[in-house]
Each structure stands twice: as structure tokens, then as C-alpha cells.
Design a protein around this motif. Structure first.
Motif, PDB file in Angstrom:
ATOM      1  N   GLY A   1       0.940  -1.174  -0.049  1.00 32.08           N
ATOM      2  CA  GLY A   1       0.287   0.086   0.162  1.00 32.08           C
ATOM      3  C   GLY A   1       0.805   1.383   0.190  1.00 32.08           C
ATOM      4  O   GLY A   1       0.342   2.320   0.063  1.00 32.08           O
ATOM      5  N   ASN A   2       2.228   0.905  -0.100  1.00 31.94           N
ATOM      6  CA  ASN A   2       3.094   2.286  -0.087  1.00 31.94           C
ATOM      7  C   ASN A   2       3.505   2.732  -1.391  1.00 31.94           C
ATOM      8  O   ASN A   2       4.681   3.345  -1.276  1.00 31.94           O
TER       9      ASN A   2
ATOM     10  N   LEU B   1       4.673  -0.705   8.527  1.00 27.94           N
ATOM     11  CA  LEU B   1       4.142  -0.571   7.109  1.00 27.94           C
ATOM     12  C   LEU B   1       4.522  -2.120   6.354  1.00 27.94           C
ATOM     13  O   LEU B   1       3.915  -2.028   5.431  1.00 27.94           O
ATOM     14  N   ASP B   2       4.832  -3.008   6.913  1.00 31.55           N
ATOM     15  CA  ASP B   2       5.398  -4.137   6.413  1.00 31.55           C
ATOM     16  C   ASP B   2       4.256  -5.110   6.466  1.00 31.55           C
ATOM     17  O   ASP B   2       4.192  -6.117   7.092  1.00 31.55           O
ATOM     18  N   VAL B   3       3.063  -4.836   5.560  1.00 33.19           N
ATOM     19  CA  VAL B   3       1.813  -5.709   5.612  1.00 33.19           C
ATOM     20  C   VAL B   3       1.587  -5.921   4.039  1.00 33.19           C
ATOM     21  O   VAL B   3       1.343  -5.092   3.205  1.00 33.19           O
ATOM     22  N   LEU B   4       1.302  -7.265   3.756  1.00 32.57           N
ATOM     23  CA  LEU B   4       0.930  -7.897   2.541  1.00 32.57           C
ATOM     24  C   LEU B   4      -0.514  -8.051   2.334  1.00 32.57           C
ATOM     25  O   LEU B   4      -1.035  -7.828   1.297  1.00 32.57           O
ATOM     26  N   ALA B   5      -1.376  -8.238   3.590  1.00 28.24           N
ATOM     27  CA  ALA B   5      -2.549  -8.347   3.716  1.00 28.24           C
ATOM     28  C   ALA B   5      -3.034  -8.038   4.953  1.00 28.24           C
ATOM     29  O   ALA B   5      -2.613  -8.607   6.039  1.00 28.24           O
ATOM     30  N   GLU B   6      -3.965  -7.267   4.941  1.00 26.17           N
ATOM     31  CA  GLU B   6      -4.567  -6.708   6.299  1.00 26.17           C
ATOM     32  C   GLU B   6      -6.013  -7.295   6.763  1.00 26.17           C
ATOM     33  O   GLU B   6      -6.910  -6.877   5.910  1.00 26.17           O
ATOM     34  N   GLN B   7      -6.178  -8.069   7.748  1.00 25.54           N
ATOM     35  CA  GLN B   7      -7.436  -8.346   8.263  1.00 25.54           C
ATOM     36  C   GLN B   7      -8.269  -9.156   7.184  1.00 25.54           C
ATOM     37  O   GLN B   7      -9.401  -8.473   6.686  1.00 25.54           O
TER      38      GLN B   7
ATOM     39  N   SER C   1      11.213  -4.262  -9.105  1.00 22.60           N
ATOM     40  CA  SER C   1      11.987  -3.131  -9.563  1.00 22.60           C
ATOM     41  C   SER C   1      11.699  -1.890  -8.902  1.00 22.60           C
ATOM     42  O   SER C   1      11.997  -0.742  -8.943  1.00 22.60           O
ATOM     43  N   ALA C   2      10.286  -1.637  -8.379  1.00 20.72           N
ATOM     44  CA  ALA C   2       9.510  -0.531  -7.768  1.00 20.72           C
ATOM     45  C   ALA C   2       9.759  -0.710  -6.069  1.00 20.72           C
ATOM     46  O   ALA C   2       8.980   0.011  -5.618  1.00 20.72           O
ATOM     47  N   SER C   3      10.450  -1.422  -5.518  1.00 20.52           N
ATOM     48  CA  SER C   3      10.480  -1.664  -4.326  1.00 20.52           C
ATOM     49  C   SER C   3      11.864  -1.317  -3.773  1.00 20.52           C
ATOM     50  O   SER C   3      13.051  -1.522  -4.345  1.00 20.52           O
ATOM     51  N   PRO C   4      12.026  -1.083  -2.475  1.00 21.41           N
ATOM     52  CA  PRO C   4      13.090  -0.904  -1.782  1.00 21.41           C
ATOM     53  C   PRO C   4      14.009  -2.247  -1.487  1.00 21.41           C
ATOM     54  O   PRO C   4      14.078  -2.529  -0.146  1.00 21.41           O
ATOM     55  N   ALA C   5      14.537  -2.836  -2.249  1.00 21.87           N
ATOM     56  CA  ALA C   5      15.074  -4.193  -2.117  1.00 21.87           C
ATOM     57  C   ALA C   5      16.174  -4.149  -1.214  1.00 21.87           C
ATOM     58  O   ALA C   5      16.375  -5.213  -0.432  1.00 21.87           O
TER      59      ALA C   5
END
Length: 409
Positions: free
Chosen positions: A327-328, A363-369, A392-396
Motif C-alpha cells: 500500500g506504499n 508498514l510491512d503488511v501484504l494483507a490486512e485482516q 524493480s519498484a521496491s526498496p530491495a
């Protein structure tokens, strides 16, 4: 099978309770990859998407792949044989495009902030440069003198209109992208004075739109604008790139983009362009729409944890690999991507859980509830709609965890 309560690709295949990708069951695929997390892209789904566009859109429309959506070399190489051009936005992407064997004249380079080195490389290779400003025009002319090649250029126009209902607006009002519409005639005179090889215009209003009416309106206005600006051009139009804006469904309630209304409007725009500039090609620049639904992100459950009655599945993947799913990556209000337990796709049982990664940030959430099949350590969490703007769009580099792998199946 009871599918997760989210949008899933129509091509979803399940056998023996497990997700299938490229005809391979997810557990077997994970074994072949060697470790999690990883991204997997289904070449059959990508080819099917391009085939659908070829079938529905007017025959004269050129399809370009916007590499920024997914620059994995194997994906780009595959698409080279399916599309009419590749659009890049950096020197690194340019090298990947040229390594595919795509003819340089079918590669274009857009984006603000191109370095002098990138400009010289692009000019020397014969790449079409989309000029984003008057200053860039001057720098391109100097680059051409430096390498002894006449630069091939198009002007990217920042139009006065915008793509309504776009998830990301790229034109209309103050923008770092392109040249404001009212300044284009003067810039075209400079192109003539500098004796550059003028090719046409790039007009990209916005992205991730599921409204056929909004897309059709913006594309019609774009072609009309290009025809008006052509009256000031130093040479006949040879190409007009109007972006695309085609979105894909990510969230509950999203409906797939209907292509037929867009195709009908494009035929009218194509007729208008041909009447004004018979030799000009009309190109759509597509990224997300070609690859998003063909990709999944897979990570492994490390632990089940209960805190104040809330169940967490802690995984070895997270926002450092898939910022968009967390979501970020531009969401105003966080919403879940479609997620499933990929090796437990059969059965009706569901539990409400949150899927989180290993990073030291809330912030490290892939699925919430989210209601998912009951999972234990070792199970495989799958995030769908992950073929575009993923790794490629992530802060690896955040927290120095191992990078995610990528496979094309």
C-alpha cells in the motif's frame, strides 16, 4: 474451489488444491526456484493479453511495451517478439532493450532528467528521444554534434487536459513531464533551427484507468492535439504515441476495462490522424496492462503469531520486494491486493488474518485482516496482480534481506 474474496486473474488454474503457473503446481515451482520469496511470470498469459489487443484494437494501432512496468530481461525479450516497439526511461533500460535485438528505431526513450551520457548513448544508437523540455532539446542537439549523428526526436506534450479517473495522472496542469502545450510551437521552431530529425509527439495523460469512456476521451483529445501541433512541425508527422492508461483490476469492486469502446474511439482517431498525416503511425504505450495479471509474488509463512486475538502470518517476504502490495506505492487509503494461500486453494474454511513481512516497520503488511485459508509455517502466500511495478519498484536494500528471485514460466 472457493476462491479468495478478491479479484483474481481469469486465467487462474488450480489442480490438487494448488495454484498452477505455466502448468506447474506452486509447491513444485517453489522447489525448482530453490527458495522464496520469488516472482513468477506466466508467458502464456502475457501472450494471450497481447493477442487480445491485436484482435480487438484497430489493425493500424502499434503496440509498444513500457519497460518500466517490468524490466526483467526475459520478460522484455519475450515481448520483443510480440510488440511493435519498446519504450524505456533510463540508460539501464535502454541497454536491456538493445540487448533483445529490437531494432533501435523501434525503441523510444522518455522521462525527465536524462543525463548527458544517456543522451549521447541514445543518439548514437539511433533511439527516438522524447524531449521533455527546451533545455533537453539543446542538450540533445549537443549530444548529436558530439557523436556525429542527427538525433531522432519527438516532443512530449503536457496537455491542458488530463485523463479523468486515472489512478496516476501524468498530464494536465503543472507537471515535471513534457512541455506545456502552449510552448510546443516555439519548441518546434527550435527543432527546425537545430536541424534535428523530427518524428512526432508523445502525449501521456495518466495510468491505471478502468473507465473506457475516460480513456477514449483522453486519447481522442490527444490525437486532435497532435494534429493541431503538426501545423507547426518542421517535417510531416511519422509517429504519435498517446500512451494508453489501460488499468487492471486490483481491488474488490474493480471491473476489467472493456476494450470495445476504446477500440471504436481509436478507429476514429486513427482515421483523423491518417487524414492529416497519411504516413504517421499511432502507438499505444502499454506496461501494466500487458504484464500485471500475468505475475504473482510468492513468499513462505515462517510463523503464526497471535497478539490480542489478532492472527498474524509472518513471512519471509514483504514491502522490500513488493512495495505496491504493502500500500506504499501511491495508495491514498490502503487496500489489499488479491492474496491467497497458494498451496491451499481447495475447501471453504477461512480465517481472518494479517500477512506481514520480516521488516522492522508496521508498514510491512501484504494483507490486512483478510479471510484466507488456514495456514501454518511452510505454506506459500501468493499475491496476485504482481507482474507490474513489483521488484524493480521496491526498496530491495532495506534491512539487507536477500533479494527476491524472478522466473518466467
Amino acid at each position: 474451489m472457493s476462491a479468495p474474496s478478491h479479484v483474481l486473474p481469469q486465467q487462474l488454474s488450480v489442480a490438487d488444491g494448488c495454484l498452477q503457473l505455466g502448468g506447474i503446481g506452486l509447491p513444485r515451482l517453489a522447489e525448482r526456484v530453490g527458495r522464496t520469496p520469488f516472482y513468477a511470470y506466466d508467458r502464456g498469459q502475457i501472450a494471450q493479453r497481447v493477442g487480445t489487443l491485436r484482435r480487438v484494437l484497430p489493425a493500424g494501432i502499434r503496440l509498444h511495451y513500457a519497460m518500466k512496468a517490468n524490466p526483467m530481461p526475459a520478460v522484455v525479450q519475450m515481448l520483443t517478439g510480440l510488440v511493435d516497439g519498446i519504450d524505456v526511461a533510463s540508460g539501464g533500460e535502454l541497454r536491456v532493450a538493445l540487448d533483445t535485438g529490437m531494432a533501435p528505431e523501434r525503441v523510444s526513450f522518455a522521462g525527465p532528467g536524462k543525463t548527458d551520457g544517456e543522451l549521447r548513448s541514445a543518439v548514437a544508437a539511433g533511439i527516438l528521444l522524447h524531449l521533455e523540455s527546451e533545455q533537453e532539446l539543446d542538450r540533445v542537439a549537443v549530444a548529436g554534434e558530439h557523436v556525429g549523428v542527427v538525433p531522432r526526436v519527438a516532443i512530449r506534450i503536457n496537455p491542458d487536459f488530463e485523463l479523468k479517473l486515472a489512478g496516476m495522472k501524468m498530464g494536465g496542469g503543472p507537471r515535471p513531464f513534457g512541455v506545456d502545450e502552449e510552448r510546443v510551437p516555439a519548441m518546434l521552431r527550435t527543432v527546425r533551427q537545430r536541424e534535428l530529425d523530427f518524428q512526432g509527439f508523445h502525449i501521456f495523460c495518466g495510468a491505471q484507468n478502468l473507465s473506457a469512456a475516460a480513456i477514449a476521451e483522453a486519447q481522442t483529445l490527444s490525437v486532435q492535439l497532435a494534429v493541431r501541433m503538426a501545423e507547426h512541425a518542421p517535417a510531416p508527422l511519422r509517429q504519435v504515441n498517446i500512451g494508453a492508461g489501460f488499468g487492471v483490476p486490483y481491488f474488490p469492486g474493480d471491473q476489467p476495462l472493456p476494450l470495445e469502446p476504446v477500440a471504436n474511439a481509436l478507429q476514429q482517431s486513427l482515421d483523423l490522424l491518417r487524414a492529416a498525416a497519411p504516413d504517421a503511425a499511432l502507438a499505444l504505450e502499454l506496461g501494466r496492462y500487458l504484464v500485471a495479471e500475468a505475475g504473482v509474488y510468492v513468499c513462505r509463512v515462517l510463523e503464526r503469531k497471535i497478539s490480542h486475538g489478532h492472527t498474524y502470518l509472518i513471512t519471509d517476504g514483504g514491502l522490500h520486494h513488493h512495495l505496491a502490495a504493502s500500500g506504499n506505492f501511491g495508495q491514498r487509503v490502503r487496500r489489499n491486493f488479491p492474496v491467497a494461500i497458494g498451496n491451499r486453494m481447495a475447501g471453504e474454511a477461512r480465517e481472518v488474518v494479517s500477512v506481514v513481512g520480516p521488516l522492522c516497520t508496521p508498514l510491512d503488511v501484504l494483507a490486512e485482516q483478510m479471510p484466507l485459508a488456514p495456514a501454518v509455517a511452510g505454506d506459500l502466500v501468493v499475491v496476485f496482480q504482481s507482474g507490474a511495478y513489483g521488484l524493480s519498484a521496491s526498496p530491495a536494500g532495506f534491512l539487507s534481506h536477500p533479494p527476491a528471485l524472478e522466473v518466467l514460466v
